[in-house]
Design a protein around this motif. Structure first.
Motif, PDB file in Angstrom:
ATOM      1  N   PHE A   1      -9.922   9.143  11.842  1.00  0.00           N
ATOM      2  CA  PHE A   1     -10.786   8.223  12.573  1.00  0.00           C
ATOM      3  C   PHE A   1      -9.921   7.108  13.167  1.00  0.00           C
ATOM      4  O   PHE A   1      -9.105   6.512  12.447  1.00  0.00           O
ATOM      5  N   PRO A   2     -10.053   6.785  14.438  1.00  0.00           N
ATOM      6  CA  PRO A   2     -11.048   7.340  15.355  1.00  0.00           C
ATOM      7  C   PRO A   2     -10.674   8.687  15.956  1.00  0.00           C
ATOM      8  O   PRO A   2     -11.536   9.417  16.404  1.00  0.00           O
ATOM      9  N   THR A   3      -9.357   9.039  15.943  1.00  0.00           N
ATOM     10  CA  THR A   3      -8.967  10.334  16.497  1.00  0.00           C
ATOM     11  C   THR A   3      -7.882  10.957  15.633  1.00  0.00           C
ATOM     12  O   THR A   3      -7.187  10.270  14.871  1.00  0.00           O
ATOM     13  N   ALA A   4      -7.717  12.263  15.806  1.00  0.00           N
ATOM     14  CA  ALA A   4      -6.727  13.001  15.026  1.00  0.00           C
ATOM     15  C   ALA A   4      -5.302  12.653  15.407  1.00  0.00           C
ATOM     16  O   ALA A   4      -4.357  13.056  14.720  1.00  0.00           O
ATOM     17  N   SER A   5      -5.135  11.906  16.480  1.00  0.00           N
ATOM     18  CA  SER A   5      -3.780  11.489  16.867  1.00  0.00           C
ATOM     19  C   SER A   5      -3.238  10.409  15.938  1.00  0.00           C
ATOM     20  O   SER A   5      -2.055  10.074  15.989  1.00  0.00           O
ATOM     21  N   ASN A   6      -4.091   9.874  15.074  1.00  0.00           N
ATOM     22  CA  ASN A   6      -3.680   8.840  14.119  1.00  0.00           C
ATOM     23  C   ASN A   6      -2.962   9.509  12.942  1.00  0.00           C
ATOM     24  O   ASN A   6      -3.580   9.900  11.958  1.00  0.00           O
ATOM     25  N   LYS A   7      -1.645   9.631  13.032  1.00  0.00           N
ATOM     26  CA  LYS A   7      -0.871  10.411  12.058  1.00  0.00           C
ATOM     27  C   LYS A   7       0.041   9.561  11.169  1.00  0.00           C
ATOM     28  O   LYS A   7       0.898  10.102  10.464  1.00  0.00           O
ATOM     29  N   ASP A   8      -0.148   8.257  11.174  1.00  0.00           N
ATOM     30  CA  ASP A   8       0.750   7.388  10.399  1.00  0.00           C
ATOM     31  C   ASP A   8       0.690   7.684   8.906  1.00  0.00           C
ATOM     32  O   ASP A   8       1.700   7.547   8.192  1.00  0.00           O
ATOM     33  N   LEU A   9      -0.472   8.057   8.411  1.00  0.00           N
ATOM     34  CA  LEU A   9      -0.610   8.370   6.983  1.00  0.00           C
ATOM     35  C   LEU A   9       0.347   9.494   6.598  1.00  0.00           C
ATOM     36  O   LEU A   9       0.945   9.481   5.514  1.00  0.00           O
ATOM     37  N   ILE A  10       0.493  10.462   7.501  1.00  0.00           N
ATOM     38  CA  ILE A  10       1.394  11.588   7.262  1.00  0.00           C
ATOM     39  C   ILE A  10       2.839  11.174   7.540  1.00  0.00           C
ATOM     40  O   ILE A  10       3.748  11.462   6.754  1.00  0.00           O
ATOM     41  N   ARG A  11       3.023  10.469   8.639  1.00  0.00           N
ATOM     42  CA  ARG A  11       4.380  10.078   9.060  1.00  0.00           C
ATOM     43  C   ARG A  11       5.085   9.244   7.988  1.00  0.00           C
ATOM     44  O   ARG A  11       6.283   9.410   7.750  1.00  0.00           O
TER      45      ARG A  11
END
Length: 973
Positions: free
Chosen positions: A945-955
């Motif tokens: 949320f809001p979009t799948a482009s938010n990858k910091d948790l993985i990064r």
């Protein structure tokens, strides 16, 4: 032979010396003690000696006038001791330091700390009352309780605790003792008192056993009037005096004498025991050989104060044989009266010196020869430690008592067959109890103002938990049922199966006319949060029940009665130190959660940690969305994405393998005719679930159903209205053609294989197994998982199609979809392929919270056993939790993810054992279990949320960094 005789003589001499009375105030360095005492008493004036006899009431919540009053008594009248009352520890410590600095001789500081300093001081730790502790069989825990209270006393510069209460409470109507007693059995009272005293005095805090000669069988409060105890000497010896004799023989250093009328010990019925030479000197010190410090009960109590003027009763108390006057009134007048008595010979200097010497010996024994001011920097933390919290839990766990268990109603089993309601009786809080009950199963709170309407509401339920909750403010609060509560209880029990849980004095059970219709009765003794939490866990078999009733209830339940119950191996709930972990180190999770929220890696999250079968960290952070309108609660549910694989599909596959319906060597062609003679015909269960079967990672099925021009759902495949032909609900007002489910399987069957062998993570095998299992059972995956696992596990917050079961406000949204459904995905599965299967996918579609996921992972960790039910044989768990292609650098087990083999992989923190297993999910979810450390870890978020482009948790490897914090929190054992 000579050695044997000498040994016997030594033993007999030891017994003789014990019978003659030991001196509990004598220290190991007795020569130095005597020198210190003699030096001080030789330098004292008469006025200073008289002052040593007074222990004056001091308060930390009064004004400057009171401080000046105490200061004057110290400086002018040389008082030797203070007893502090309410209310703040820091203020009391500051006052203690001040008063000690003003006193020529170190002050003896006392307090009433029967259940810890919290009896008098706020912001300090509260332990259970004695009646609760009377139910504990393991007296080592009572000793540990004494040690902890002594530590608190040491931190506060307190040298004397007016405890334990040694009264044998025979009379249920006793208005002042009651819950303060260990019970009605003299031996149990004696042993508990001894255990507490040993703990207290091990750290040189003087115990003062009270209320001699025994206040347990009275119906009068000595604060208000003089109680009469008209029993024979034989009865007094066998009951009231029995624990005092025992504790004297075990070295108690102080005894407090009560204000009682005991005609068989003191002929003058009007003379309080505290003023009776027959009781204080002849009985206590001569006959019973007590050589410790003798203290009066508070001299301002009406039972003594009504006898004569303050100065006269103060003198009478000393002449009776007391050494220290507790809360004496009118000090100036008393000093003058003592001086007159000395001049007339009524009071001899020898008698005065006798008590002053004992008081000074006590001060040396307590370490006042090396007096140091109180350190206040970390005082509150020192008075409220994790060690205290852990011991409190252990005491409560060992006290809760099962009195009745017809039809083995306790602990609650077969949750798939139970519909449970809770009804509250009493007038105090019950939140902790209800919340904990709902950690195990859905327990509906049913309330009504009308009994008939209540009974109608209860008809759908087959088990009713009735909680009786009374105030836990202090042990004197009313514990009784109201008449209306008794009527309601009997009517509820007459028509339903009932477990009654009493969070009040067991004496409350005396009001119940018959227990015939009540199948289960549990006594939890107090209505504290810990008691509520522990008792709820016991109801569901997460903890053994061990308590023994400390008193008798009519002729139905005898003193010492208590049924045993063993654990069903359900998850318990405790604190980190209970399982060898550090609370302070686990707080690092809070810090990293704050970073996640601050840097907008996810709007909110849940984190759970369990070890050794106990949840010791379960917190929610942030909000449902970045709009920050709804805070995340522990009960809220997330789309767990690929965790569905090991939480839904895999257990069904394991069950089929265990039942020999399939094997790990079964081929797809054997299981599904559609795959016979396809390029996937010979792929085995073991290969595809190990991600070694050359399947592609995924197929974007949804792209094939979008309009080529608008790039939105094509009218050829979708409808805004549900119908027979459009029955697969993909999202709000969006329905896919019913026959497309078959198209998905056909597409997978025809899809080309990868050219090269080796590891490739793939969702496709779970589409295949979903199709197989649903055809085999002729039921959908949602129905199968619910009936085979979730209901019996008590995973009532776990479900496919959550909007059919939960309020939308309890479901965390995932993504603002702008490429397929063009709406906020809320209550519908995020994964497109699972959505196209009507929300029920083998690889995705499940919604759950951290607590429920922990139950399933704990079941795996316990080799297939949970809640009294065996779901799998241990060998089945081992078979699926195994790498079959490790030589080819495939880290996966069969369905389960495993720790990384290659350094570039980040499946875990790299700090877990090779036997550990788990999975991660696209939406920002993760769970892992480690058989070696016995840790279960669950992380849930909506990082997309809001979009799948938010990858910091993985990064930034947030999930595995937390896993490292958890591992680091293990305390070396």
């Amino acid at each position: 032979m000579i050695k044997k005789i000498l040994f016997i003589v030594l033993i007999m001499n030891g017994l003789f010396l014990k019978a003659q009375g030991i001196d509990p105030l004598k220290t190991t360095d007795s020569i130095a003690q005597k020198q210190w005492v003699d030096a001080i008493i030789d330098s004292m004036t008469v006025e200073e000696k008289i002052g040593q006899l007074f222990m004056v009431a001091a308060y930390s919540n009064k004004d400057e006038k009171h401080e000046k009053f105490i200061t004057n008594l110290i400086e002018k009248y040389h008082i030797g001791a203070l007893i502090f009352f309410q209310d703040q520890p820091l203020k009391q410590a500051q006052l203690t330091n001040k008063y000690q600095s003003l006193s020529k001789y170190p002050l003896l500081i006392g307090i009433d700390g029967e259940w810890g300093l919290n009896m008098r001081l706020k912001s300090t730790f509260r332990y259970p009352w004695n009646m609760t502790l009377g139910a504990v069989s393991n007296n080592a825990l009572i000793t540990a309780f004494g040690v902890q209270v002594a530590k608190h006393c040491n931190s506060m510069g307190i040298h004397m605790n007016f405890a334990p209460v040694v009264d044998v409470n025979i009379n249920p109507n006793n208005p002042i003792i009651g819950n303060r007693s260990f019970g009605e059995n003299p031996e149990n009272v004696a042993q508990k008192s001894i255990a507490f005293t040993k703990g207290l005095q091990s750290l040189n805090v003087l115990a003062s056993a009270k209320h001699f000669p025994g206040h347990g069988d009275t119906d009068t409060d000595s604060h208000l009037a003089l109680p009469f105890i008209e029993f024979t000497k034989e009865r007094l010896d066998s009951v009231e005096l029995y624990p005092f004799r025992k504790i004297i023989n075990e070295g108690v250093a102080g005894i407090m004498v009560a204000h009682l009328s005991v005609p068989n010990l003191e002929p003058n019925k009007e003379l309080p025991s505290s003023l009776s030479k027959s009781i204080v000197t002849d009985l206590l010190q001569n006959e019973m050989q007590f050589k410790g410090l003798v203290i009066t009960d508070a001299m301002n109590m009406k039972a003594s104060a009504n006898f004569s003027s303050s100065q006269e009763i103060n003198l009478a108390a000393i002449l009776a044989g007391n050494d220290l006057l507790d809360v004496p009134l009118n000090i100036p007048e008393t000093v003058e009266r003592f001086k007159q008595a000395l001049a007339s010979g009524e009071l001899t200097e020898e008698r005065l010196n006798h008590s002053v010497l004992k008081i000074l010996k006590t001060k040396y024994w307590a370490g006042l020869n090396n007096y140091k001011p109180i350190e206040t920097e970390h005082l509150i933390e020192d008075l409220n430690t994790a060690e205290d919290e852990l011991l409190h839990r252990k005491l409560v766990e060992n006290s809760v008592t099962l009195l009745k268990n017809e039809e083995v109603i306790f602990p609650i089993q077969n949750l798939d067959k139970k519909k449970i309601a809770y009804v509250k009786l009493g007038d105090s809080k019950n939140d902790s109890f209800v919340n904990m009950l709902n950690n195990y199963a859905q327990v509906d709170v049913i309330s009504e103002t009308n009994l008939d309407e209540l009974l109608v509401k209860l008809k759908p339920y087959n088990l009713i938990i009735v909680g009786f909750h009374k105030s836990n403010v202090n042990p004197w609060k009313d514990y009784k049922f109201r008449y209306v509560d008794l009527v309601w209880l009997q009517e509820i029990a007459r028509e339903n199966k009932v477990i009654l849980d009493v969070f009040a004095s067991p004496y409350s059970l005396l009001q119940i006319k018959t227990f015939q219709n009540i199948e289960g009765i549990v006594v939890s003794y107090q209505n504290s949060e810990v008691a509520q939490e522990v008792s709820a866990q016991m109801l569901f078999g997460a903890l053994d029940i061990k308590g023994k009733l400390p008193l008798s209830i009519k002729n139905v339940f005898s003193e010492g009665h208590g049924l045993m119950s063993t654990s069903l191996n359900r998850l318990g709930y405790s604190i980190p130190e209970d399982v060898g972990m550090s609370s302070s180190k686990l707080k690092k999770i809070d810090s990293i959660a704050s970073v996640v929220l601050k840097d907008e890696m996810a709007p909110g999250l849940q984190v759970l940690v369990a070890r050794k079968g106990k949840v010791i960290y379960n917190k929610s952070f942030g909000y449902h969305t970045s709009e920050k309108k709804i805070r995340v609660q522990n009960s809220d549910i997330y789309d767990v994405a690929s965790l569905t694989k090991i939480l839904a599909s895999l257990p069904l596959i394991m069950e089929l393998e265990e039942n020999k319906t399939l094997s790990l060597e079964s081929t797809l062609g054997e299981l599904l005719p559609k795959f016979k003679n396809s390029n996937k015909d010979t792929l085995t269960v073991k290969e595809v679930l190990s991600h070694y079967g050359r399947l592609h990672a995924w197929i974007p099925f949804y792209l094939r159903t979008l309009d080529s021009i608008t790039k939105k759902p094509s009218e050829a495949y979708y409808s805004q209205v549900r119908s027979k032909n459009y029955a697969l609900k993909v999202a709000e007002n969006l329905y896919l053609r019913t026959d497309y489910k078959d198209s998905i399987i056909n597409i997978i069957a025809k899809e080309e294989q990868r050219e090269h062998e080796g590891y490739k993570y793939s969702d496709l095998s779970y589409y295949i197994f979903k199709d197989y299992m649903e055809k085999y059972y002729r039921k959908d995956l949602a129905t199968l998982t619910e009936s085979h696992f979730y209901k019996s596990l008590g995973a009532n917050r776990t479900s496919y199609l959550p909007l059919k079961k939960f309020n939308k406000s309890e479901i965390i949204p995932t993504e603002n979809d702008d490429y397929y459904r063009f709406q906020l995905v809320h209550g519908y599965v995020h994964d497109m392929g699972a959505a196209m299967q009507g929300g029920i996918g083998g690889h995705a579609g499940l919604f759950s919270n951290a607590n429920d996921i922990a139950k399933i992972m704990q079941m795996y960790l316990q080799k297939g056993y949970y809640g009294g039910k065996r779901y799998f044989q241990p060998k089945t768990i081992d078979k699926f939790n195994h790498r079959y292609y490790a030589e080819d650098e495939v880290r996966k087990g069969v369905g389960f993810d495993k720790p990384q083999i290659k350094e570039i992989e980040k499946a875990t923190c790299g700090c877990v054992s090779d036997s550990s297993f788990g999975h991660s999910g696209f939406t920002g979810t993760y769970t892992w279990a480690d058989p070696e450390s016995e840790i279960v870890y669950v992380f849930l978020s909506n990082r997309i949320f809001p979009t799948a482009s938010n990858k910091d948790l993985i990064r930034y490897n947030i999930r595995t960094d937390i896993q490292q914090f958890i591992q680091d929190a293990i305390i070396e054992e």
